[in-house]
Design an enzyme around this catalytic site. Structure first.
Site, PDB file in Angstrom:
ATOM      1  N   SER A  56       0.802  -1.223   0.000  1.00 47.70           N
ATOM      2  CA  SER A  56       0.000   0.000   0.000  1.00 47.70           C
ATOM      3  C   SER A  56       0.834   1.272   0.000  1.00 47.70           C
ATOM      4  CB  SER A  56      -0.936   0.008   1.214  1.00 47.70           C
ATOM      5  OG  SER A  56      -0.196  -0.062   2.423  1.00 47.70           O
ATOM      6  N   ASP A 205      -5.429   7.884   9.083  1.00 46.26           N
ATOM      7  CA  ASP A 205      -5.171   6.565   9.659  1.00 46.26           C
ATOM      8  C   ASP A 205      -3.853   6.522  10.422  1.00 46.26           C
ATOM      9  OD1 ASP A 205      -3.117   6.247   7.728  1.00 46.26           O
ATOM     10  OD2 ASP A 205      -4.474   5.257   6.331  1.00 46.26           O
ATOM     11  N   HIS A 208      -0.495   5.804   6.460  1.00 48.42           N
ATOM     12  CA  HIS A 208      -0.245   6.013   5.036  1.00 48.42           C
ATOM     13  C   HIS A 208       0.089   7.479   4.766  1.00 48.42           C
ATOM     14  CE1 HIS A 208      -2.525   2.182   4.939  1.00 48.42           C
ATOM     15  NE2 HIS A 208      -1.646   1.913   3.987  1.00 48.42           N
TER      16      HIS A 208
END
Length: 231
Positions: A56, A205, A208
């Site tokens: 990711s 979050d 990220h």
């Protein structure tokens, strides 16, 4: 003191979020494996190829535009120097080393001049045996070298949260150091250097990177990548 608290919060959140992309259905946040695998074929040209192969972090999870992820930052830098390289983003959110190994054969059906390997974080967060992670990463390196001996490989390391246990996190970190040394690879010890744990550079979050965070990740990768480029 505040910095230490932020970093601790970052590492706690990482175990909840880094692998979440595996179950996301929003195409904006989570590119599908098929999309990531189509990218190399779609960008074929006379330019030399730099392939960013990861999870990711590489995919640009959560960004409004995946073209803001660090691979695109690298492309901008390359273009500014008029270098004939195309950067391909082959990141898949939630990817493990086993998943990366399973899709690698298809990816290698094209010329790749520089291969950036950014995998392993999700393995550690899921408690996958470290020997398995190391074995998978070594297998990926071996597959690249067997298929394309002239391809230059950059290995990007990752850090785990301290709540995973000091011994485990130390051993996990050493996997990347040992592989880089044993295989004589260009090495980035921590791809989120100067980004991890800094709230302003991460999405809500806490893990990220934001657009600004990806710019810093791009700078970290660029320090290793730039000397490998041919005019």
């Amino acid at each position: 003191m505040l910095s230490k608290i932020l970093k601790f919060c970052y590492f706690i959140l990482v175990s909840l979020v880094l692998g979440c992309g595996e179950n996301q259905n929003n195409s904006k946040d989570t590119p599908s494996t098929s999309e990531a695998e189509k990218a190399p074929e779609a960008k074929k040209s006379s330019a030399k190829t730099i392939l960013c192969f990861g999870d990711s972090i590489t995919a640009g999870y959560g960004l409004e535009d995946n073209n803001d992820a660090y691979p695109a930052v690298l492309q901008t830098k390359i273009d500014s120097l008029s270098l004939d390289y195309t950067v391909i983003n082959s990141g898949v959110s939630g990817e493990t080393t086993a998943g990366g190994k399973s899709r690698l054969s298809w990816i290698l059906n094209q010329p790749i001049d520089i291969f950036l390997l950014e995998l392993g974080g999700n393995d550690g967060l899921r408690g996958i045996p470290l020997t398995e992670t190391s074995s998978n990463l070594q297998a990926i390196i071996d597959m690249i070298r067997e298929k394309s001996p002239d391809t230059k490989i950059i290995l990007a390391g990752m850090e785990l949260p301290p709540n995973m246990g000091q011994d485990y996190t130390d051993e996990f970190r050493n996997i990347f150091y040992d592989l880089a040394k044993e295989n004589d690879l260009a090495f980035i010890p921590f791809i989120l250097k100067d980004v991890g744990g800094i709230a302003a550079l991460n999405q809500n979050d806490g893990i990220h990177p934001t657009v600004e965070g990806h710019k810093i990740v791009g700078e970290t990768v660029w320090e290793i990548l730039k000397p490998m480029l041919e005019p």
